[in-house]
Design a protein around this motif. Structure first.
Motif: not given
Ligand SMILES: C[S@@+](CC[C@H](N)C(=O)[O-])C[C@H]1O[C@@H](n2cnc3c(N)ncnc32)[C@H](O)[C@@H]1O
Length: 230
Positions: A18, A24, A46-48, A68-69, A94-95, A110, A112, A133-134
């Protein structure tokens, strides 16, 4: 102090991650304005690319855990933190794993949050928007928001703070009332109207039909919600 995305080595991200954008930046600005990162134990759920976690570390957090997954995102966030000379523990998964590492003084997310049309529209969304998935978050956009609100008391230490960004399309009131239901002090601390990007453009008609977006809109309202644990 305003921290811009360009203060970090992350705006250019490889395909499949993402790319940091208005949500962000809105979250980073809210974190910066709250002044809570310095000296804090921080989790970025959900760090991306890692942009928010790295901003927290840059603001003087005592420790930052990020989740992050997506393995690609995890690798990129680790490398970027290293290149920026800040310490961020980036966990793949997972978070919800954050509960194992908490409690935290500050949790930022941040997640999805875009409601997902029943028909697969991925072919109409360019890869530059990042991986589905983002943003895909189920029919009501709350696939992560609901469990995140439920887990907030487990994630936060006494007096800790959650900052979460979401769209008007994913029911802001529901987030506020779920967090309030845990006895937290809750408010919207930032908002911004942003022109539709490729995902919202592809879904605007369906979102309007589903009653999740007022008719005729070409921009969405993003908000940052702050919840303070008792
Ligand atoms: C909207 S992006 C946010 C990225 C970054 N924090 C930012 O602000 O630019 C959401 C991220 O959440 C990740 N994600 C989706 N579901 C997740 C889950 N269940 N647990 C952890 N991360 C998840 C995606 O891989 C994506 O990197």
């Amino acid at each position: 102090m305003t921290i811009a995305l360009t203060d970090f080595g992350v705006p250019e991200v490889p395909p499949g991650i993402y790319p940091p954008q208005q949500d962000s930046q809105l979250l980073i600005d809210a974190m910066s304005q709250a002044g809570l990162a310095s000296g804090a134990r921080v989790a970025d759920l959900c760090t991306g690319s890692g942009v928010v976690a790295i901003a927290a570390a840059g603001a003087g957090a005592a420790e930052v855990s990020a989740f992050d997954i997506c393995p690609r995102a995890v690798r990129h966030a680790r490398n970027t933190a290293l290149a920026d000379g800040v310490s961020v523990q980036v966990h793949r998964g997972s978070w919800a794993r954050a509960v194992e590492f908490g409690p935290f003084d500050l949790v930022v997310a941040n997640p999805p949050y875009v409601p997902q049309a029943p028909a697969d529209d991925s072919a109409s969304i360019p890869a530059t928007a990042g991986p589905p998935q983002a943003w895909n978050a189920g029919a009501d956009g709350r696939m992560v928001l609901d469990p995140l609100c439920a887990a907030a008391p487990l994630l936060l230490d006494e007096g800790g703070t959650l900052l979460v960004v979401q769209s008007e399309c994913s029911n802001v009131k529901k987030t506020l009332s779920a967090l309030r239901g845990h006895g937290m002090r809750v408010e919207v601390v930032a908002q911004q109207f942003v022109p539709f990007g490729p995902v919202m453009s592809a879904r605007s008609q369906w979102l309007t039909g589903a009653g999740l977006l007022p008719p005729g809109r070409r921009e969405e309202r993003l908000v940052v919600i702050r919840a303070d644990a008792p």
